[in-house]
Motif scaffolding. Structure first.
Motif, mmCIF file in Angstrom:
data_model
loop_
_atom_site.group_PDB
_atom_site.id
_atom_site.type_symbol
_atom_site.label_atom_id
_atom_site.label_comp_id
_atom_site.label_asym_id
_atom_site.label_seq_id
_atom_site.Cartn_x
_atom_site.Cartn_y
_atom_site.Cartn_z
ATOM 1 N N LEU A 99 43.973 67.932 36.884
ATOM 2 C CA LEU A 99 43.059 67.652 37.737
ATOM 3 C C LEU A 99 42.543 66.427 37.548
ATOM 4 C CD1 LEU A 99 41.079 71.267 37.230
ATOM 5 C CD2 LEU A 99 42.350 70.471 39.161
ATOM 6 N N GLN A 100 42.546 65.430 36.347
ATOM 7 C CA GLN A 100 41.569 64.521 36.639
ATOM 8 C C GLN A 100 42.483 63.274 37.266
ATOM 9 O OE1 GLN A 100 39.105 63.895 34.168
ATOM 10 N NE2 GLN A 100 39.401 66.218 32.891
ATOM 11 N N THR A 101 41.295 63.140 37.674
ATOM 12 C CA THR A 101 41.271 61.499 38.896
ATOM 13 C C THR A 101 42.089 60.384 37.956
ATOM 14 O OG1 THR A 101 38.755 61.360 39.009
ATOM 15 C CG2 THR A 101 40.008 62.031 40.791
ATOM 16 N N THR A 102 42.707 59.612 38.432
ATOM 17 C CA THR A 102 43.542 59.140 37.064
ATOM 18 C C THR A 102 43.630 57.602 38.188
ATOM 19 O OG1 THR A 102 45.913 59.337 37.623
ATOM 20 C CG2 THR A 102 44.773 60.384 35.476
ATOM 21 N N GLY A 103 43.331 57.450 39.058
ATOM 22 C CA GLY A 103 43.805 55.597 40.075
ATOM 23 C C GLY A 103 42.940 54.874 39.935
ATOM 24 N N ILE A 104 42.377 54.077 40.608
ATOM 25 C CA ILE A 104 41.465 53.120 40.483
ATOM 26 C C ILE A 104 40.613 53.371 40.880
ATOM 27 C CG2 ILE A 104 41.067 50.908 41.874
ATOM 28 C CD1 ILE A 104 44.318 50.122 41.946
ATOM 29 N N SER A 105 39.459 52.843 40.084
ATOM 30 C CA SER A 105 37.931 53.391 40.856
ATOM 31 C C SER A 105 37.200 52.038 41.322
ATOM 32 C CB SER A 105 36.565 54.075 39.508
ATOM 33 O OG SER A 105 37.197 53.374 38.227
ATOM 34 N N LEU A 106 37.590 50.671 40.218
ATOM 35 C CA LEU A 106 36.842 49.862 40.629
ATOM 36 C C LEU A 106 37.599 48.444 41.256
ATOM 37 C CD1 LEU A 106 34.135 48.620 41.455
ATOM 38 C CD2 LEU A 106 33.284 48.676 39.011
ATOM 39 N N ILE A 107 37.532 47.663 41.474
ATOM 40 C CA ILE A 107 38.375 46.294 41.667
ATOM 41 C C ILE A 107 37.332 44.948 41.856
ATOM 42 C CG2 ILE A 107 40.178 44.730 41.975
ATOM 43 C CD1 ILE A 107 41.349 47.492 43.545
ATOM 44 N N GLU A 108 37.290 44.546 40.450
ATOM 45 C CA GLU A 108 36.281 43.235 40.738
ATOM 46 C C GLU A 108 36.654 42.288 40.495
ATOM 47 O OE1 GLU A 108 33.436 42.911 40.200
ATOM 48 O OE2 GLU A 108 32.733 44.633 38.360
ATOM 49 N N ALA A 109 36.293 41.508 42.238
ATOM 50 C CA ALA A 109 37.125 40.024 42.473
ATOM 51 C C ALA A 109 36.184 39.148 42.654
ATOM 52 C CB ALA A 109 38.318 39.833 43.617
ATOM 53 N N GLU A 110 36.182 38.184 42.857
ATOM 54 C CA GLU A 110 35.576 36.339 42.768
ATOM 55 C C GLU A 110 34.864 37.068 44.234
ATOM 56 O OE1 GLU A 110 33.639 33.528 40.394
ATOM 57 O OE2 GLU A 110 35.914 34.482 40.615
ATOM 58 N N GLY A 111 33.387 37.544 44.477
ATOM 59 C CA GLY A 111 33.426 37.384 45.760
ATOM 60 C C GLY A 111 32.869 38.553 46.340
ATOM 61 N N PHE A 112 33.134 39.684 45.985
ATOM 62 C CA PHE A 112 33.551 41.177 46.663
ATOM 63 C C PHE A 112 34.073 42.074 45.870
ATOM 64 C CE2 PHE A 112 37.777 40.044 47.095
ATOM 65 C CZ PHE A 112 38.679 40.879 47.552
ATOM 66 N N ARG A 113 33.677 43.177 45.605
ATOM 67 C CA ARG A 113 34.304 44.245 45.422
ATOM 68 C C ARG A 113 35.057 45.776 45.647
ATOM 69 N NH1 ARG A 113 29.195 46.168 43.326
ATOM 70 N NH2 ARG A 113 29.033 44.658 41.374
ATOM 71 N N ILE A 114 35.629 45.768 45.187
ATOM 72 C CA ILE A 114 36.443 47.071 46.231
ATOM 73 C C ILE A 114 36.114 48.874 45.039
ATOM 74 C CG2 ILE A 114 38.367 48.691 47.367
ATOM 75 C CD1 ILE A 114 40.022 46.036 47.332
ATOM 76 N N GLN A 115 34.985 49.957 44.759
ATOM 77 C CA GLN A 115 34.761 50.930 44.762
ATOM 78 C C GLN A 115 35.145 51.842 45.276
ATOM 79 O OE1 GLN A 115 30.903 50.161 43.134
ATOM 80 N NE2 GLN A 115 30.726 52.311 42.117
#
Lengths: 147, 186
Positions: free
Chosen positions: A61-77
């Motif tokens: 049941l645990q979610t395992t994937g990416i939760s945050l990508i930090e990059a120069e100038g932007f981020r994907i959450q």
């Protein structure tokens, strides 16, 4: 915040919304980006040295994937639900992560209200629903001044 | 997490939900069941149909539950049963249930319903003894758990409408559904 994506549990894009008018991507680009994110997330879970999902009896049941990508100038959450949906947003790196996280959770709530309760919506299919569109816009307007 | 904790979470979740009159729900559900009884010839197929309708509700409803209850992943199946009994039933039906009768493997248990809003105004005639009036709820539980990779079986075993002292739902864990990716080259 620039863009919101929603992937279904199989990794295909079911909803996408730009909050900036100068994002120039074709429909195919968006689908490709969203699927790539799904793939990366699955790979990330496999290469992670910390494997939480095997230890507990209900570890699946645990979610395992990416939760945050930090990059120069932007981020994907990304916010992944227990049912496998992924809500993720591309935002500027100055946008507060806490607010973005609560935004994604609120989108999940309005998704359950306006999409899942729409009898004409097929589960796992692209979302075409005006009420949901409007609700997402309202949510965005309530936070856009903050980042 | 403790039982008290879940009771409280159930209260909070219930207070957040939009409400609809219990009479309206009971009467609408009643007319739904009567219509099914008219359409189908056998009572057993009505049970099946109710369960199926519940299942289709469940696969959608589980997301609303997860989004609004704030409940995280369960530790084990006992946890799951408590969450259903104390949080989910409270949130959507304003009732709670007691979880009892665990088997030794902790895979099967009984949910004892304190009250069932669907049963309001209902009297089952003797000719309908085979009807599982509230079977829709069981379908919802099965559908909901299936979306979080648990296959369960779920059915009413006792019903106050049939003269039993309590309403009881038997819940049994069958298997974990896994999504597996098979590489054809290997």
């Amino acid at each position: 915040m620039y863009t919101l994506y929603i992937n279904n549990r199989h990794g295909s894009l079911v909803y996408q919304k730009d909050f900036l008018s100068d994002v120039k991507l074709t429909a195919n680009d968006r689908i490709r980006l969203a699927s790539t994110f799904h793939g990366l997330s699955a790979i990330a879970a496999q290469i992670s040295p910390v494997n939480t999902s095997k230890r507990l009896p209900f570890g699946f049941l645990q979610t395992t994937g990416i939760s945050l990508i930090e990059a120069e100038g932007f981020r994907i959450q990304c916010f992944e639900t227990l049912t496998g949906l992924k809500f993720f947003a591309v935002a500027s790196s100055t946008f507060p992560a806490v607010i973005l996280d609560s935004f994604l959770k609120q989108v999940y709530e309005v998704y359950t209200d306006y999409v899942l309760k729409n009898p004409f919506h097929d589960i796992d299919m692209p979302i075409r629903c005006e009420l949901f569109d409007r609700a997402v816009e309202n949510l965005f307007n309530s936070i856009k001044g903050l980042g | 997490m403790s039982r008290q904790h879940y009771l409280k979470a159930g209260e909070v979740a219930f207070s957040k939900m939009d409400k609809v009159s219990a009479e309206l729900l009971a009467l609408t559900y009643g007319s739904l069941v009567t219509q099914l009884l008219k359409d189908k010839e056998e009572i057993e197929s009505v049970n099946v149909q109710l369960e199926k309708m519940g299942y289709n509700i469940g696969i959608r409803l589980v997301d609303e539950f997860l989004a609004k209850s704030g409940i995280g992943p369960c530790q084990d199946f006992r946890d799951t049963a408590e969450v259903i009994a104390k949080v989910a039933l409270k949130m959507f039906l304003n009732v709670t249930a007691d979880v009892t009768g665990w088997n030794s493997d902790l895979t099967a248990c009984t949910l004892v319903l304190h009250d069932n809003p669907l049963n309001e105004f209902v009297e089952l005639p003797a000719s309908m003894a085979g009807l599982k009036y509230g079977e829709l709820i069981c379908g919802v539980i099965r559908g909901g758990l299936e979306q979080v990779h648990m296959r369960v079986s779920c059915t009413f075993v006792k019903d106050v409408l049939k003269g039993d002292d309590t309403s009881e739902i038997a819940l049994e864990f069958k298997e974990i559904l896994k999504e597996e990716f098979v590489d054809e080259d290997e």
